[in-house]
Design an enzyme around this catalytic site. Sequence first.
Site, PDB file in Angstrom:
ATOM      1  N   THR A  21      17.633 -14.624  -8.314  1.00 19.58           N
ATOM      2  CA  THR A  21      16.308 -14.689  -8.936  1.00 19.58           C
ATOM      3  C   THR A  21      15.239 -14.839  -7.850  1.00 19.58           C
ATOM      4  O   THR A  21      15.502 -14.552  -6.685  1.00 19.58           O
ATOM      5  CB  THR A  21      16.255 -15.835  -9.983  1.00 19.58           C
ATOM      6  OG1 THR A  21      15.048 -15.729 -10.748  1.00 19.58           O
ATOM      7  CG2 THR A  21      16.308 -17.206  -9.325  1.00 19.58           C
ATOM      8  N   ASN A  22      14.035 -15.255  -8.209  1.00 21.84           N
ATOM      9  CA  ASN A  22      12.963 -15.450  -7.226  1.00 21.84           C
ATOM     10  C   ASN A  22      12.105 -16.641  -7.668  1.00 21.84           C
ATOM     11  O   ASN A  22      12.422 -17.304  -8.660  1.00 21.84           O
ATOM     12  CB  ASN A  22      12.130 -14.163  -7.098  1.00 21.84           C
ATOM     13  CG  ASN A  22      11.553 -13.750  -8.429  1.00 21.84           C
ATOM     14  OD1 ASN A  22      10.730 -14.449  -9.002  1.00 21.84           O
ATOM     15  ND2 ASN A  22      12.013 -12.625  -8.966  1.00 21.84           N
ATOM     16  N   HIS A  23      11.029 -16.894  -6.951  1.00 24.66           N
ATOM     17  CA  HIS A  23      10.263 -18.134  -7.164  1.00 24.66           C
ATOM     18  C   HIS A  23       9.220 -18.055  -8.284  1.00 24.66           C
ATOM     19  O   HIS A  23       8.439 -19.002  -8.453  1.00 24.66           O
ATOM     20  CB  HIS A  23       9.543 -18.522  -5.874  1.00 24.66           C
ATOM     21  CG  HIS A  23      10.473 -18.957  -4.785  1.00 24.66           C
ATOM     22  ND1 HIS A  23      11.274 -20.061  -4.894  1.00 24.66           N
ATOM     23  CD2 HIS A  23      10.745 -18.421  -3.576  1.00 24.66           C
ATOM     24  CE1 HIS A  23      11.990 -20.208  -3.795  1.00 24.66           C
ATOM     25  NE2 HIS A  23      11.690 -19.210  -2.978  1.00 24.66           N
ATOM     26  N   ALA A  89       7.879 -10.907 -11.821  1.00 24.82           N
ATOM     27  CA  ALA A  89       8.539 -10.642 -10.540  1.00 24.82           C
ATOM     28  C   ALA A  89       9.945 -10.143 -10.878  1.00 24.82           C
ATOM     29  O   ALA A  89      10.870 -10.925 -11.097  1.00 24.82           O
ATOM     30  CB  ALA A  89       8.571 -11.905  -9.701  1.00 24.82           C
TER      31      ALA A  89
END
Length: 212
Positions: A21-23, A89
């Site tokens: 995943t991402n932030h 995102a």
Amino acid sequence: MKLMISAGPTREAIDPVRFITNHSSGKMGYALAEAAVAAGYEVYLVSGPVNLKQPDGLAEFIPVISAADMAKAVKDRFPVMDAFISCAAVADYRPVEISAQKIHKQDGDMILRLERTEDILQSLGQMKAAHQTLIGFAAETEDLRARALSKMERKNLDWIAANTVGVPGRGFQADTNAVTLYARTGEVVDFPLTDKKTLAEQMLQTIFSKKG
Ligand code: PMT
């Protein structure tokens, strides 16, 4: 006006306990959704997994997990929308295989093979009708302007909101952000650092009062 907004990260499963995943916290996308509801728009919010309260007054809230889920939710609804803001995102890569069982550690390194996900916004750029407005974000750590303009061109967007990530106080997770909005018409509007709610209101006013 029917406005769809995507927000938050996607999760790409590796096995039943792990994912890539991402932030993204979803704060920027949710701020846009709240500002759009307040402006009287019919708002459809497609959201990856976040820890935020669902905004009041939405026409529809569509929770998704993976990039493939988000692609389906967004593409199914896009034909009846007047505009779409892609603030999510979205993962660019996902594991080629998802293990049905937990992967147990072994001696030595492990290689994870990844494949490209669909570029959702690029697909919509190809589907877009003349009356529809398509707005993307560019999240960059360097060459912000050039990369944003190249994404606007490649994805056939009407506007792109360029923001810097990897710096405290803007981009991922922060309650504040600063963006530069580039229009296909050549117009450029700078929004200095402010809270994401105020920024969202200002961005919607610029985009929809002038129609880029
Ligand atoms: O959620 P927050 O913590 O508030 O953080 C806000 C934010 C930094 C996530 C947001 O402001 C932002 O920049 N969102 C876009 C993040 C991103 O994925 O940017 P990108 O430059 O990698 O992608 C360009 C555009 O293509 C984006 O509009 C993205 O939604 C879209 N995309 C990207 C990949 C993909 N497979 N499909 C897409 O549609």
